[in-house]
Motif scaffolding. Sequence first.
Motif, mmCIF file in Angstrom:
data_model
loop_
_atom_site.group_PDB
_atom_site.id
_atom_site.type_symbol
_atom_site.label_atom_id
_atom_site.label_comp_id
_atom_site.label_asym_id
_atom_site.label_seq_id
_atom_site.Cartn_x
_atom_site.Cartn_y
_atom_site.Cartn_z
ATOM 1 N N TYR A 153 14.412 -18.102 -8.664
ATOM 2 C CA TYR A 153 13.857 -19.424 -8.391
ATOM 3 C C TYR A 153 12.392 -19.469 -8.809
ATOM 4 C CZ TYR A 153 18.090 -19.833 -5.636
ATOM 5 O OH TYR A 153 19.400 -19.845 -5.241
ATOM 6 N N SER A 154 12.109 -19.352 -10.105
ATOM 7 C CA SER A 154 10.739 -19.473 -10.586
ATOM 8 C C SER A 154 10.299 -20.918 -10.433
ATOM 9 C CB SER A 154 10.641 -19.022 -12.045
ATOM 10 O OG SER A 154 11.662 -19.575 -12.830
ATOM 11 N N GLN A 155 9.048 -21.118 -10.017
ATOM 12 C CA GLN A 155 8.574 -22.445 -9.622
ATOM 13 C C GLN A 155 7.722 -23.092 -10.707
ATOM 14 O OE1 GLN A 155 8.072 -23.538 -5.919
ATOM 15 N NE2 GLN A 155 9.420 -21.989 -5.053
ATOM 16 N N PHE A 156 7.716 -24.425 -10.699
ATOM 17 C CA PHE A 156 6.976 -25.177 -11.712
ATOM 18 C C PHE A 156 6.291 -26.392 -11.090
ATOM 19 C CE2 PHE A 156 10.004 -22.930 -14.240
ATOM 20 C CZ PHE A 156 9.371 -22.707 -15.443
ATOM 21 N N THR A 157 5.182 -26.771 -11.684
ATOM 22 C CA THR A 157 4.698 -28.127 -11.529
ATOM 23 C C THR A 157 5.212 -28.882 -12.750
ATOM 24 O OG1 THR A 157 2.656 -27.500 -12.647
ATOM 25 C CG2 THR A 157 2.637 -27.473 -10.247
ATOM 26 N N PRO A 158 5.301 -30.224 -12.730
ATOM 27 C CA PRO A 158 5.902 -30.955 -13.850
ATOM 28 C C PRO A 158 5.250 -30.621 -15.188
ATOM 29 C CG PRO A 158 5.638 -32.392 -11.964
ATOM 30 C CD PRO A 158 4.943 -31.099 -11.623
ATOM 31 N N ASN A 159 6.075 -30.109 -16.131
ATOM 32 C CA ASN A 159 5.654 -29.830 -17.504
ATOM 33 C C ASN A 159 4.536 -28.803 -17.610
ATOM 34 O OD1 ASN A 159 7.480 -31.773 -18.554
ATOM 35 N ND2 ASN A 159 6.026 -33.368 -17.972
ATOM 36 N N LEU A 160 4.256 -28.084 -16.537
ATOM 37 C CA LEU A 160 3.175 -27.107 -16.588
ATOM 38 C C LEU A 160 3.585 -25.845 -15.831
ATOM 39 C CD1 LEU A 160 0.270 -26.494 -17.445
ATOM 40 C CD2 LEU A 160 -0.490 -27.382 -15.233
ATOM 41 N N PRO A 161 4.102 -24.826 -16.563
ATOM 42 C CA PRO A 161 4.539 -23.609 -15.875
ATOM 43 C C PRO A 161 3.366 -22.888 -15.262
ATOM 44 C CG PRO A 161 4.542 -23.286 -18.250
ATOM 45 C CD PRO A 161 4.266 -24.740 -18.013
ATOM 46 N N ARG A 162 3.596 -22.281 -14.093
ATOM 47 C CA ARG A 162 2.535 -21.529 -13.440
ATOM 48 C C ARG A 162 3.050 -20.137 -13.109
ATOM 49 N NH1 ARG A 162 2.653 -25.122 -7.896
ATOM 50 N NH2 ARG A 162 4.572 -24.292 -7.006
ATOM 51 N N SER A 163 2.156 -19.202 -12.927
ATOM 52 C CA SER A 163 2.554 -17.837 -12.642
ATOM 53 C C SER A 163 3.329 -17.767 -11.339
ATOM 54 C CB SER A 163 1.328 -16.928 -12.551
ATOM 55 O OG SER A 163 0.671 -16.879 -13.791
ATOM 56 N N VAL A 164 4.280 -16.852 -11.299
ATOM 57 C CA VAL A 164 5.128 -16.685 -10.130
ATOM 58 C C VAL A 164 4.965 -15.269 -9.596
ATOM 59 C CG1 VAL A 164 7.488 -16.730 -9.254
ATOM 60 C CG2 VAL A 164 6.793 -18.311 -11.066
ATOM 61 N N LYS A 165 4.632 -15.128 -8.347
ATOM 62 C CA LYS A 165 4.571 -13.829 -7.697
ATOM 63 C C LYS A 165 5.973 -13.480 -7.237
ATOM 64 C CE LYS A 165 0.106 -13.509 -8.181
ATOM 65 N NZ LYS A 165 -0.494 -12.549 -9.114
ATOM 66 N N SER A 166 6.684 -12.710 -8.038
ATOM 67 C CA SER A 166 8.107 -12.532 -7.796
ATOM 68 C C SER A 166 8.460 -11.143 -7.279
ATOM 69 C CB SER A 166 8.875 -12.776 -9.095
ATOM 70 O OG SER A 166 8.454 -11.868 -10.091
ATOM 71 N N SER A 167 7.493 -10.384 -6.792
ATOM 72 C CA SER A 167 7.777 -9.025 -6.349
ATOM 73 C C SER A 167 8.789 -8.989 -5.222
ATOM 74 C CB SER A 167 6.479 -8.336 -5.905
ATOM 75 O OG SER A 167 5.857 -9.083 -4.875
ATOM 76 N N ASP A 168 8.854 -10.047 -4.418
ATOM 77 C CA ASP A 168 9.788 -10.090 -3.299
ATOM 78 C C ASP A 168 10.992 -10.984 -3.597
ATOM 79 O OD1 ASP A 168 8.130 -8.451 -1.783
ATOM 80 O OD2 ASP A 168 6.961 -10.164 -1.084
ATOM 81 N N GLU A 169 11.116 -11.458 -4.855
ATOM 82 C CA GLU A 169 12.202 -12.361 -5.197
ATOM 83 C C GLU A 169 13.298 -11.618 -5.949
ATOM 84 O OE1 GLU A 169 11.105 -15.922 -7.163
ATOM 85 O OE2 GLU A 169 9.295 -16.229 -5.991
ATOM 86 N N GLU A 170 14.519 -12.031 -5.733
ATOM 87 C CA GLU A 170 15.642 -11.481 -6.467
ATOM 88 C C GLU A 170 15.538 -11.925 -7.920
ATOM 89 O OE1 GLU A 170 20.533 -11.548 -6.330
ATOM 90 O OE2 GLU A 170 19.340 -12.813 -4.996
ATOM 91 N N THR A 171 15.824 -11.009 -8.842
ATOM 92 C CA THR A 171 15.859 -11.364 -10.247
ATOM 93 C C THR A 171 17.307 -11.417 -10.706
ATOM 94 O OG1 THR A 171 15.612 -9.050 -10.898
ATOM 95 C CG2 THR A 171 13.594 -10.382 -10.732
ATOM 96 N N VAL A 172 17.530 -12.133 -11.809
ATOM 97 C CA VAL A 172 18.908 -12.397 -12.197
ATOM 98 C C VAL A 172 18.987 -12.681 -13.690
ATOM 99 C CG1 VAL A 172 18.721 -14.879 -11.766
ATOM 100 C CG2 VAL A 172 20.954 -13.765 -11.604
ATOM 101 N N LYS A 173 20.121 -12.308 -14.304
ATOM 102 C CA LYS A 173 20.439 -12.756 -15.647
ATOM 103 C C LYS A 173 21.190 -14.076 -15.496
ATOM 104 C CE LYS A 173 21.055 -8.127 -17.626
ATOM 105 N NZ LYS A 173 22.031 -7.219 -18.294
ATOM 106 N N ARG A 174 20.622 -15.136 -16.023
ATOM 107 C CA ARG A 174 21.190 -16.462 -15.773
ATOM 108 C C ARG A 174 21.408 -17.217 -17.070
ATOM 109 N NH1 ARG A 174 19.201 -19.558 -10.883
ATOM 110 N NH2 ARG A 174 21.056 -18.491 -10.144
ATOM 111 N N CYS A 175 22.475 -18.033 -17.075
ATOM 112 C CA CYS A 175 22.695 -18.973 -18.170
ATOM 113 C C CYS A 175 22.994 -20.343 -17.580
ATOM 114 C CB CYS A 175 23.859 -18.534 -19.053
ATOM 115 S SG CYS A 175 24.125 -19.646 -20.458
#
Length: 277
Positions: A153-175
């Motif tokens: 669940y990487s987060q965004f503001t509209p049309n402007l990607p921002r850095s995500v602190k994902s050390s505690d987030e599950e990562t996934v191969k997604r399509c």
Amino acid sequence: MADISVREYIRWLPDEASEPTSTIVLTSPQRRFVDIRVNIDPNNADNHDNINIDTTDLSRLDWAIAGTSESTSTPPDTTGDRHWHSKWHHWIDSRVADTNLATVSDEGDMFPQPPDGTRVLEKGRMPNPSTGIETDYEEMWLSEKIDVNVPRYSQFTPNLPRSVKSSDEETVKRCAVLQLEDTSTKTRGMIVRLGQYCQGILRVGEDVVVERWKWESGASGTGGAWTRQVRIGEIEGAGASTELPVDLMSGFVHSVEVGDAVIDGNGVWKLVEWADL
């Protein structure tokens, strides 16, 4: 099977091989694909990892295609080697109007290369854009590994990607695949997000816009951000959006399922495919 294909060269026989573009094809498990080919600026060291194009000038776009593909295995040759025959059915084509897509023939024979088959040599015949003449060609494709290090669940503001602190987030191969169609305005669009890449194409009448995004992991392998590498073209007309909803596509922040919709100035984008790989 889902695949990220990066073209290493094209050869128009009998000429030498070259690579004048940055070409990446994203193919979903259900064989939907977005193929974007961007002309490389000879004055800069453009490549797939170091490219930053934001222009309305369609001369920077070599070709963009979206649609579905199919492959059939062929009998082994006299050496016992096998290959397959592939066809790409164009649903959107930056070079061809929707009304003429039925006339497009796009197919080739695919030969896995030693030692491990991650490179595939495509052989076929199609018009050489430099001459307009049907010509035999060869293309070498590299299957890039689908990266797992993308937050679910990487987060965004509209049309402007921002850095995500994902050390505690599950990562996934997604399509995931979004698709848009409005026959009344001659509008078609498709976006494919696969692993660390997300590409989209939208055609409204004669207007075309394409985008490519890539997930860039943090230096330590945690955190990161989606970065837009390519945006070419524009959509004219009152209310039209010149930004594809690729940033939202790259990181949904809520639970979704096939059939859900994203609405922007161009219409309703429907989620037609969604899978963790």
